[in-house]
Scaffold this active site. Structure first.
Site, mmCIF file in Angstrom:
data_model
loop_
_atom_site.group_PDB
_atom_site.id
_atom_site.type_symbol
_atom_site.label_atom_id
_atom_site.label_comp_id
_atom_site.label_asym_id
_atom_site.label_seq_id
_atom_site.Cartn_x
_atom_site.Cartn_y
_atom_site.Cartn_z
ATOM 1 N N GLU A 149 0.791 -1.227 0.000
ATOM 2 C CA GLU A 149 0.000 0.000 0.000
ATOM 3 C C GLU A 149 0.827 1.283 0.000
ATOM 4 O O GLU A 149 0.410 2.285 -0.586
ATOM 5 C CB GLU A 149 -0.946 0.006 1.219
ATOM 6 C CG GLU A 149 -2.094 -0.964 1.131
ATOM 7 C CD GLU A 149 -3.098 -0.569 0.054
ATOM 8 O OE1 GLU A 149 -3.245 0.632 -0.238
ATOM 9 O OE2 GLU A 149 -3.730 -1.478 -0.505
ATOM 10 N N SER B 115 -36.105 -17.761 52.716
ATOM 11 C CA SER B 115 -35.400 -17.887 54.003
ATOM 12 C C SER B 115 -33.904 -17.650 53.908
ATOM 13 O O SER B 115 -33.181 -17.888 54.886
ATOM 14 C CB SER B 115 -35.652 -19.284 54.585
ATOM 15 O OG SER B 115 -37.021 -19.467 54.880
#
Length: 698
Positions: free
Chosen positions: A90, A346
């Site tokens: 690139e 509980s």
């Protein structure tokens, strides 16, 4: 000075000074423009997020807010071979130019003129990055803007940072942007290790991302990939013959799904901090095991049943596993049910007794009456509607008797207890009229708490009574050690509560951990909400806390389903998996093979000795309530004892009946005093005298 005056003064200067002054004015204008119009970096900071487990294994990916898959890139996490190949193809002078490669642009213009079409735009990686940050139509004006923006980027960032921006924003077709997103979608892994064919494809796709998409146009994708591979071989980046090997391989036929595990746990880890890649405290292997257990149990219970669970490492409060639901395909499965307030049943009783121990109101061996009692209009009863008379606090907790717990809450104060829970990080939610606050029903689940909040409370039990927030991110585990937390109860009371809970009856078919080699020793408590809407089991197992909830997401009742029957077996199974997977968390402390067994502080007897049977219920001198409870007729009392062989039971000399399970039961018909007798197989007998009540005595 006005503009006209400036130019008039400038004309009066000799030409060298005019040149210098003009150049200075130009540079000043450039600087002002640069500061006034900085490069737009918004898109670079709005990214997708990947949540991993504590070892770095991927769990779940979250798309960016705009719906795109775009992960921030760090060069340290990208394959160096890919970086070398990308720059060579690139922008081979990337590391040397200052944003614009003028020689490359000139060559591109010559090549395009010779071909009669645009062959290459001559854009550098920096210019391409500028274009991706600020997309514009492709024309000469846009090219000039790219050059300007590239120069701005080069002044603000290092080359490595520019390359990271480029690799974050590069288009790969559809809603894929950046090399990490493309690698996950096409190859199913991070871009830290890439094969030659993968490198070539990742370089080829951004040049024409839609035309070369391998999932839609595999022929074009393969042709472009093979061309890049041949080019890299010619450049000497790939070894000789590598291009031929790449050409022999197919391109990925479809896009893969991004990681999508630990749905609710990963979401919680992301929500508890900045929106960036997160290394969570979760353990992927344990998470998968618990999800399997939860789904198996939910499927066996019915189509509308969900299961949630949470595992917390006590020393750091790190959440090691979180199952928000058994499956998102089941009713309510998208909801994280560990974070929804439900009646805890509980499960709060251990903390009531812990505060009572702190206040000196009671101890484990304190005896309390388990008899019908009214508290300012509130008349609780035990789950089985039976009353045991005079019992020890330890027995009352292990067998989850309601009246002793309500009595202790009445002594310590419901509002104070509620405030203590809230300060610890578990704020009870009360329903009803405006201003409705804590009442004695809190002892039996009369308020809403989440599974996460129960985990905070039980972690405090395992940490000497100190409550701390849960930790979701790995980097915060160390900080938890430094957090002093809030004291919920004294360390002595917490240790005593744990000892009592460790002696609770194990679930059916499960041998106590103290008798089993390598089995975790578990201090647990179960809970069942009013109307059987929620089944709970919570435990401290060595260095870990587990909380399991089973029920329907819509809160509909499941008649007869209790925490002990359904949630406790799941908790024990999960505790086994925790012990197996989290050995590095110090789980060896959970085992008793190297620890001496504690001597019970309760009554014991050696059954090999020549002793008569022992009557456990009813105890000597007990007063038993046989009248109606909440408008319902009284139920028979279940008689309990132990001795040599099977016991025979008599009340005033008359044999008792048996229920469907074969247990001896007694249904008094009228009030008065009775003599209950148990006879063992060798004829030895024990008798107790009790009083039966059907109305409150004067």
């Amino acid at each position: 000075m006005s503009g006209a005056a400036f130019w008039a003064r400038l004309k009066g200067l000799p030409w060298p000074k005019r040149l210098i002054a003009g150049l200075g004015a130009f540079l000043a204008a450039v600087l002002v423009l640069d500061l006034a119009f900085p490069p737009p970096l918004t898109r670079a900071h709005i990214n997708s997020v990947l949540v991993t487990d504590r070892h770095g294994k991927p769990l779940r990916a979250f798309s960016a807010p705009d719906g795109r898959w775009r992960f921030a890139v760090s060069l340290e996490e990208i394959d160096p071979a890919f970086i070398e190949a990308l720059v060579r193809v690139e922008d081979k002078r990337f590391w040397n130019h200052h944003g614009t490669d003028w020689f490359g642009m000139a060559r591109a213009a010559v090549d395009s003129a010779a071909a009669g079409r645009v062959v290459s735009g001559g854009s550098t990686i920096t210019m391409q990055t500028a274009r991706m940050l600020e997309p514009r139509p492709r024309n000469i004006g846009s090219k000039l803007v790219e050059i300007w923006r590239a120069n701005q980027l080069e002044r603000r960032f290092t080359k490595a940072e520019i390359l990271e921006l480029y690799l974050t924003l590069t288009p790969y077709g559809g809603n894929l942007e950046g090399v990490r997103a493309a690698s996950w979608s096409y190859f199913g892994h991070e871009a830290d290790r890439l094969s030659s064919d993968e490198i070539a494809l990742l370089i080829a796709l951004p040049q024409s991302p839609e035309v070369r998409r391998p999932d839609r146009r595999p022929e074009q994708a393969k042709k472009a990939r093979d061309w890049v591979a041949a080019k890299l071989t010619g450049y000497g980046v790939f070894p000789e013959g590598e291009a031929a090997e790449v050409a022999a391989l197919p391109v990925p036929p479809r896009r893969l799904d991004f990681p999508d595990r630990a749905w609710h746990g990963a979401d919680a880890a992301l929500a508890n901090g900045p929106r960036q890649d997160v290394r969570s405290t979760l353990d992927a292997a344990l998470q998968a095991e618990l999800e399997r257990i939860a789904l198996t149990r939910a499927e066996s219970e019915g189509v509308d049943v969900q299961v949630s669970a949470i595992v917390v490492h006590v020393p750091t409060r790190a959440v090691r596993a979180l199952v928000g639901s058994a499956s998102r395909d089941r009713a309510g499965g998208w909801i994280d049910l560990t974070n929804r307030a439900r009646s805890p049943g509980s499960t709060l009783k251990p903390f009531i007794y812990g505060l009572a121990f702190d206040d000196g109101i009671a101890s484990a061996d304190t005896r309390v009456e388990d008899l019908p009692r009214q508290f300012a209009g509130y008349r609780p009863e035990n789950f089985d509607r039976m009353f045991r008379g005079d019992v020890r606090i330890s027995d009352a907790l292990q067998h989850s008797l309601n009246i002793p717990a309500v009595l202790m809450l009445d002594r310590i104060g419901a509002e104070r207890f509620s405030a203590q829970l809230a300060m610890a990080g578990a704020r009870p939610r009360f329903t009803g009229a405006a201003g409705h606050g804590a009442g004695l029903a809190l002892a039996l689940g009369g308020a809403g708490l989440t599974g996460r909040e129960l985990a905070i409370l039980y972690a405090a039990l395992g940490d000497g009574g100190i409550a701390k927030p849960l930790v979701w991110r790995a980097e915060e585990e160390r900080l938890s050690y430094e957090d002093p937390g809030r004291r919920l109860m004294s360390s002595a009371s917490a240790a005593e509560i744990l000892r009592i809970l460790q002696g609770s009856p194990a679930p059916a078919g499960r041998m106590p951990g103290s008798l089993t080699r390598d089995a975790p020793q578990i201090a647990f408590k179960t809970g069942t909400s009013y109307g059987f809407r929620d089944a709970w089991a919570a435990a401290v197992s060595g260095d870990h806390v587990l909380v399991v909830w089973i029920g329907r997401a819509d809160g509909a009742p499941r008649t007869g389903v209790t925490g002990r029957d359904i949630a406790l077996p799941v908790l024990f199974e999960m505790a086994d998996r925790v012990s197996h997977h989290l050995r590095d968390d110090g789980e060896a402390r959970a085992r008793l093979t190297t620890e001496p067994r504690r001597k019970s502080r309760g009554a014991q007897r050696n059954l090999s000795e020549n002793r008569p049977p022992e009557i456990l219920f009813p105890p000597e001198g007990a007063e038993l309530w046989a009248g109606p409870v909440n408008g319902q007729p009284g139920r028979p009392f279940v008689l309990a004892g132990r001795g040599t062989g099977e016991l025979s039971w008599f009340v005033d000399g008359t044999p008792t009946a048996l229920d469907d399970a074969g247990s001896p039961i007694w249904q008094p018909r009228q009030p008065g005093f009775y003599q209950v007798t148990a006879v063992d197989a060798e004829g030895r007998a024990t008798r107790v005298r009790v009083r039966v009540l059907t109305e409150n005595p004067a």
